[in-house]
Motif scaffolding. Sequence first.
Motif, PDB file in Angstrom:
ATOM      1  N   GLY A   4       2.229  13.934   6.062  1.00 27.24           N
ATOM      2  CA  GLY A   4       2.174  15.268   6.667  1.00 27.24           C
ATOM      3  C   GLY A   4       2.212  16.352   5.612  1.00 27.24           C
ATOM      4  N   ASN A   5       3.066  16.168   4.617  1.00 24.43           N
ATOM      5  CA  ASN A   5       3.175  17.136   3.529  1.00 24.43           C
ATOM      6  C   ASN A   5       1.881  17.194   2.714  1.00 24.43           C
ATOM      7  OD1 ASN A   5       4.318  17.675   0.453  1.00 24.43           O
ATOM      8  ND2 ASN A   5       5.251  18.927   2.055  1.00 24.43           N
ATOM      9  N   LEU A   6       1.269  16.056   2.485  1.00 21.32           N
ATOM     10  CA  LEU A   6      -0.015  16.038   1.767  1.00 21.32           C
ATOM     11  C   LEU A   6      -1.094  16.759   2.567  1.00 21.32           C
ATOM     12  CD1 LEU A   6       0.024  12.421   0.307  1.00 21.32           C
ATOM     13  CD2 LEU A   6       0.053  14.544  -1.010  1.00 21.32           C
ATOM     14  N   PHE A   7      -1.124  16.504   3.876  1.00 21.07           N
ATOM     15  CA  PHE A   7      -2.097  17.206   4.722  1.00 21.07           C
ATOM     16  C   PHE A   7      -1.842  18.712   4.693  1.00 21.07           C
ATOM     17  CE2 PHE A   7      -2.838  13.140   7.264  1.00 21.07           C
ATOM     18  CZ  PHE A   7      -4.145  12.990   6.833  1.00 21.07           C
ATOM     19  N   GLU A   8      -0.571  19.108   4.765  1.00 16.46           N
ATOM     20  CA  GLU A   8      -0.233  20.533   4.720  1.00 16.46           C
ATOM     21  C   GLU A   8      -0.723  21.166   3.420  1.00 16.46           C
ATOM     22  OE1 GLU A   8       3.663  23.504   4.601  1.00 16.46           O
ATOM     23  OE2 GLU A   8       3.950  21.388   5.087  1.00 16.46           O
ATOM     24  N   ASN A   9      -0.446  20.507   2.307  1.00 17.19           N
ATOM     25  CA  ASN A   9      -0.852  21.031   1.006  1.00 17.19           C
ATOM     26  C   ASN A   9      -2.367  21.039   0.831  1.00 17.19           C
ATOM     27  OD1 ASN A   9       1.811  21.471   0.306  1.00 17.19           O
ATOM     28  ND2 ASN A   9       2.029  19.498  -0.715  1.00 17.19           N
ATOM     29  N   ASP A  10      -3.051  20.223   1.626  1.00 22.78           N
ATOM     30  CA  ASP A  10      -4.511  20.160   1.581  1.00 22.78           C
ATOM     31  C   ASP A  10      -5.146  21.139   2.582  1.00 22.78           C
ATOM     32  OD1 ASP A  10      -6.837  18.846   0.391  1.00 22.78           O
ATOM     33  OD2 ASP A  10      -7.159  17.928   2.368  1.00 22.78           O
ATOM     34  N   GLY A  11      -4.307  21.937   3.250  1.00 26.86           N
ATOM     35  CA  GLY A  11      -4.816  22.924   4.198  1.00 26.86           C
ATOM     36  C   GLY A  11      -5.205  22.345   5.547  1.00 26.86           C
ATOM     37  N   GLN A  12      -4.717  21.147   5.847  1.00 23.70           N
ATOM     38  CA  GLN A  12      -5.035  20.492   7.116  1.00 23.70           C
ATOM     39  C   GLN A  12      -3.825  20.562   8.047  1.00 23.70           C
ATOM     40  OE1 GLN A  12      -7.309  16.742   6.848  1.00 23.70           O
ATOM     41  NE2 GLN A  12      -7.185  16.967   4.616  1.00 23.70           N
ATOM     42  N   SER A  13      -3.583  21.758   8.557  1.00 23.19           N
ATOM     43  CA  SER A  13      -2.383  22.008   9.366  1.00 23.19           C
ATOM     44  C   SER A  13      -2.301  21.136  10.607  1.00 23.19           C
ATOM     45  CB  SER A  13      -2.324  23.476   9.786  1.00 23.19           C
ATOM     46  OG  SER A  13      -2.055  24.291   8.682  1.00 23.19           O
ATOM     47  N   VAL A  14      -3.415  20.924  11.277  1.00 22.35           N
ATOM     48  CA  VAL A  14      -3.389  20.142  12.525  1.00 22.35           C
ATOM     49  C   VAL A  14      -2.899  18.726  12.247  1.00 22.35           C
ATOM     50  CG1 VAL A  14      -4.830  19.190  14.373  1.00 22.35           C
ATOM     51  CG2 VAL A  14      -5.171  21.544  13.625  1.00 22.35           C
ATOM     52  N   GLY A  62       1.780  12.983  -8.937  1.00 20.56           N
ATOM     53  CA  GLY A  62       1.025  14.210  -8.748  1.00 20.56           C
ATOM     54  C   GLY A  62      -0.448  13.998  -8.470  1.00 20.56           C
ATOM     55  N   GLU A  63      -0.835  12.796  -8.105  1.00 18.77           N
ATOM     56  CA  GLU A  63      -2.232  12.490  -7.799  1.00 18.77           C
ATOM     57  C   GLU A  63      -2.449  12.666  -6.291  1.00 18.77           C
ATOM     58  OE1 GLU A  63      -3.683   8.859  -9.924  1.00 18.77           O
ATOM     59  OE2 GLU A  63      -1.581   8.748 -10.569  1.00 18.77           O
ATOM     60  N   GLN A 116       0.841  -1.199   0.000  1.00 15.56           N
ATOM     61  CA  GLN A 116       0.000   0.000   0.000  1.00 15.56           C
ATOM     62  C   GLN A 116       0.880   1.255   0.000  1.00 15.56           C
ATOM     63  OE1 GLN A 116      -2.438  -0.881   3.526  1.00 15.56           O
ATOM     64  NE2 GLN A 116      -4.224  -0.489   2.224  1.00 15.56           N
ATOM     65  N   TYR A 117       1.959   1.204   0.759  1.00 12.45           N
ATOM     66  CA  TYR A 117       2.903   2.327   0.812  1.00 12.45           C
ATOM     67  C   TYR A 117       3.496   2.595  -0.578  1.00 12.45           C
ATOM     68  CZ  TYR A 117       7.302   4.777   1.677  1.00 12.45           C
ATOM     69  OH  TYR A 117       8.362   5.653   1.616  1.00 12.45           O
ATOM     70  N   LEU A 118       3.826   1.534  -1.295  1.00 14.83           N
ATOM     71  CA  LEU A 118       4.364   1.703  -2.648  1.00 14.83           C
ATOM     72  C   LEU A 118       3.326   2.356  -3.565  1.00 14.83           C
ATOM     73  CD1 LEU A 118       6.301  -1.667  -3.117  1.00 14.83           C
ATOM     74  CD2 LEU A 118       7.245   0.584  -2.563  1.00 14.83           C
ATOM     75  N   ASP A 119       2.065   1.937  -3.447  1.00 15.43           N
ATOM     76  CA  ASP A 119       0.987   2.557  -4.236  1.00 15.43           C
ATOM     77  C   ASP A 119       0.816   4.024  -3.857  1.00 15.43           C
ATOM     78  OD1 ASP A 119       0.530   0.125  -5.479  1.00 15.43           O
ATOM     79  OD2 ASP A 119      -1.166  -0.410  -4.183  1.00 15.43           O
ATOM     80  N   PHE A 120       0.901   4.292  -2.554  1.00 17.17           N
ATOM     81  CA  PHE A 120       0.811   5.659  -2.035  1.00 17.17           C
ATOM     82  C   PHE A 120       1.909   6.530  -2.646  1.00 17.17           C
ATOM     83  CE2 PHE A 120       2.903   8.360   1.207  1.00 17.17           C
ATOM     84  CZ  PHE A 120       1.918   9.314   1.430  1.00 17.17           C
ATOM     85  N   ASN A 121       3.142   6.024  -2.621  1.00 15.25           N
ATOM     86  CA  ASN A 121       4.283   6.769  -3.160  1.00 15.25           C
ATOM     87  C   ASN A 121       4.131   7.002  -4.658  1.00 15.25           C
ATOM     88  OD1 ASN A 121       6.055   7.757  -1.321  1.00 15.25           O
ATOM     89  ND2 ASN A 121       7.364   5.958  -1.291  1.00 15.25           N
ATOM     90  N   LEU A 122       3.657   5.991  -5.378  1.00 18.10           N
ATOM     91  CA  LEU A 122       3.481   6.133  -6.816  1.00 18.10           C
ATOM     92  C   LEU A 122       2.459   7.235  -7.120  1.00 18.10           C
ATOM     93  CD1 LEU A 122       4.173   5.136  -9.648  1.00 18.10           C
ATOM     94  CD2 LEU A 122       2.316   3.460  -9.414  1.00 18.10           C
ATOM     95  N   ALA A 123       1.344   7.223  -6.411  1.00 16.82           N
ATOM     96  CA  ALA A 123       0.316   8.250  -6.615  1.00 16.82           C
ATOM     97  C   ALA A 123       0.881   9.632  -6.298  1.00 16.82           C
ATOM     98  CB  ALA A 123      -0.910   7.952  -5.760  1.00 16.82           C
ATOM     99  N   ARG A 124       1.638   9.719  -5.228  1.00 16.06           N
ATOM    100  CA  ARG A 124       2.222  11.002  -4.817  1.00 16.06           C
ATOM    101  C   ARG A 124       3.211  11.507  -5.862  1.00 16.06           C
ATOM    102  NH1 ARG A 124       6.459  12.381  -1.812  1.00 16.06           N
ATOM    103  NH2 ARG A 124       7.092  10.233  -1.496  1.00 16.06           N
ATOM    104  N   LEU A 125       4.065  10.618  -6.343  1.00 16.04           N
ATOM    105  CA  LEU A 125       5.076  11.004  -7.322  1.00 16.04           C
ATOM    106  C   LEU A 125       4.472  11.346  -8.680  1.00 16.04           C
ATOM    107  CD1 LEU A 125       7.887   8.471  -6.364  1.00 16.04           C
ATOM    108  CD2 LEU A 125       7.814  10.917  -5.872  1.00 16.04           C
TER     109      LEU A 125
END
Length: 198
Positions: A72-82, A40-41, A29-38
């Motif tokens: 954390g970076n995805l949450f930050e970019n999504d405006g979810q600072s907490v 730009g999804e 799942q982590y590999l799928d997560f990384n692929l989606a992130r890389l």
Amino acid sequence: MLKKALLILFISFSAVAAHAQTADEVYNQYLDFNLARLQGEADKALNLGQDIIPNADKLKVNVRNNFYYSIGNLFENDGQSVKAIEYYEKVAAAVPNYYVVQRALGYQYLKQVDDLSAKINAAQSDINENKRLTMLYVAAVKKTLPYLEKAQACDPNDDTLALIKTLYKNIKDQQGLATLNTRLQGLSKNCIDLLDDK
């Protein structure tokens, strides 16, 4: 009655076991997560990451730290600072010399400092509220500064340095300002700029 209780217990255990994931499944799942992130999804990666969070403890430590920073970076970019702060803090605790996460935390906490500053300015006529907000402001600045200082020590930036000095001046901490260069020298040792995910 005992047979019924045992049957319920067995069914409950079977249901939990059916939903438990193996370390290999979580890593996939982590590999799928990384692929989606890389690719730009971001929305897809954020959804995949949120599915991993309950089982993140099954990832190897280095992979988990990398995952926590990325989510954390995805949450930050999504405006979810907490939520961003929550996962950045995990990385900072595990890898305190990773200055990239230190900078991210510093700027996330700076948002709180800025919010309090605006509230102080709005509460000028209410002396008690102004005092209360000023105390919160000083505490927020003191929480923010160590993160910004580690980032500045490892990756010097004129804007960050100016910000640090301004924050010390705002809270009237002349001692902190006077010893800043010495602290930055000490903090500049053992800087990490990339997380190892092996």
